[in-house]
Design a protein around this motif. Sequence first.
Motif, PDB file in Angstrom:
ATOM      1  N   ASP A  22      -3.437   5.127  -1.181  1.00 59.44           N
ATOM      2  CA  ASP A  22      -4.390   4.155  -1.150  1.00 59.44           C
ATOM      3  C   ASP A  22      -5.096   4.182   0.377  1.00 59.44           C
ATOM      4  O   ASP A  22      -6.211   3.453   0.483  1.00 59.44           O
ATOM      5  CB  ASP A  22      -3.820   2.543  -1.034  1.00 59.44           C
TER       6      ASP A  22
ATOM      7  N   TRP B   8      -0.635  -4.964   2.586  1.00 62.21           N
ATOM      8  CA  TRP B   8      -1.147  -5.313   0.927  1.00 62.21           C
ATOM      9  C   TRP B   8      -2.161  -4.746   0.543  1.00 62.21           C
ATOM     10  O   TRP B   8      -3.287  -4.982   1.269  1.00 62.21           O
ATOM     11  CB  TRP B   8      -0.838  -6.621   0.805  1.00 62.21           C
ATOM     12  N   VAL B   9      -2.442  -4.132  -0.576  1.00 66.24           N
ATOM     13  CA  VAL B   9      -3.745  -3.953  -1.361  1.00 66.24           C
ATOM     14  C   VAL B   9      -3.868  -4.791  -2.573  1.00 66.24           C
ATOM     15  O   VAL B   9      -3.009  -5.218  -3.173  1.00 66.24           O
ATOM     16  CB  VAL B   9      -3.978  -2.350  -1.593  1.00 66.24           C
TER      17      VAL B   9
ATOM     18  N   LEU C 241      -9.288  -0.271  -5.842  1.00 69.40           N
ATOM     19  CA  LEU C 241      -8.791  -1.139  -4.784  1.00 69.40           C
ATOM     20  C   LEU C 241     -10.036  -1.811  -3.998  1.00 69.40           C
ATOM     21  O   LEU C 241     -10.978  -1.405  -3.778  1.00 69.40           O
ATOM     22  CB  LEU C 241      -8.270  -0.208  -3.598  1.00 69.40           C
TER      23      LEU C 241
ATOM     24  N   ALA D   3       0.992  -1.272  -0.017  1.00 68.78           N
ATOM     25  CA  ALA D   3       0.125  -0.162   0.102  1.00 68.78           C
ATOM     26  C   ALA D   3       0.788   1.259   0.068  1.00 68.78           C
ATOM     27  O   ALA D   3       1.874   1.250   0.579  1.00 68.78           O
ATOM     28  CB  ALA D   3      -0.866  -0.005   1.302  1.00 68.78           C
TER      29      ALA D   3
ATOM     30  N   SER E 272      -3.186  -6.523   6.522  1.00 64.70           N
ATOM     31  CA  SER E 272      -2.022  -5.980   7.183  1.00 64.70           C
ATOM     32  C   SER E 272      -1.600  -6.911   8.170  1.00 64.70           C
ATOM     33  O   SER E 272      -2.333  -7.521   8.981  1.00 64.70           O
ATOM     34  CB  SER E 272      -2.501  -4.390   7.663  1.00 64.70           C
TER      35      SER E 272
ATOM     36  N   ILE F 287      -8.568   2.270   1.567  1.00 67.07           N
ATOM     37  CA  ILE F 287      -8.403   1.312   2.639  1.00 67.07           C
ATOM     38  C   ILE F 287      -9.504   1.684   3.578  1.00 67.07           C
ATOM     39  O   ILE F 287     -10.273   0.762   4.317  1.00 67.07           O
ATOM     40  CB  ILE F 287      -7.204   1.315   3.316  1.00 67.07           C
TER      41      ILE F 287
ATOM     42  N   TRP G  10      -7.717  -5.607   1.316  1.00 62.25           N
ATOM     43  CA  TRP G  10      -6.446  -5.216   1.976  1.00 62.25           C
ATOM     44  C   TRP G  10      -6.277  -6.331   3.239  1.00 62.25           C
ATOM     45  O   TRP G  10      -7.066  -6.617   3.729  1.00 62.25           O
ATOM     46  CB  TRP G  10      -5.977  -3.840   2.308  1.00 62.25           C
TER      47      TRP G  10
END
Length: 167
Positions: A15, A59-60, A67, A11, A72, A19, A70
């Motif tokens: 983004d 990460w996305v 998008l 990301a 994390s 998110i 995601w």
Amino acid sequence: MSLAEFTVRDATEADLSAIVDIYNATVPGRMVTADTEPVTVASRVTWFHAHNPRTRPLWVVLEGNRLCAWLSFNSFYGRPAYNPTAEISLYVAETHRRRGLGRGLLKRAIAEAPRCEIRNLLGFIWAHNLPSLQLFEAYGFERWGHLPGVAILDGVERDLIIVGLRL
């Protein structure tokens, strides 16, 4: 459908709004988060900067330029001795659920965790969120903890299940 049909990348701060949008979309359902009101992008900037591609990735997943999910890795308990343990947060836009993104991201997280110097992965999941519990359990996560009645959502006591995977 598989994660291979999407773009997955680290990301960027650009983004963060998307998110937050995906996260906020889960708030009214009371299935995923303990937040009872939407959060702001400004309130998540510090959280965003706590991530880094080497040890705490965020990460996305993109479909084209959109998008749609995601994941994390979040530090657990904030003390150095716990650095080998990370909590996973995983969110998929409602429009993209049941398309394999959650499975793909979780599989990637397990594979990449050793590179991030992570030996234990955790998930904090509401006991009434059966789809998430089933997803994590399908990838070998076990129930490591049950915290009964630790939250109240709309006047209803909720239990929290802690799932873990030792790598």
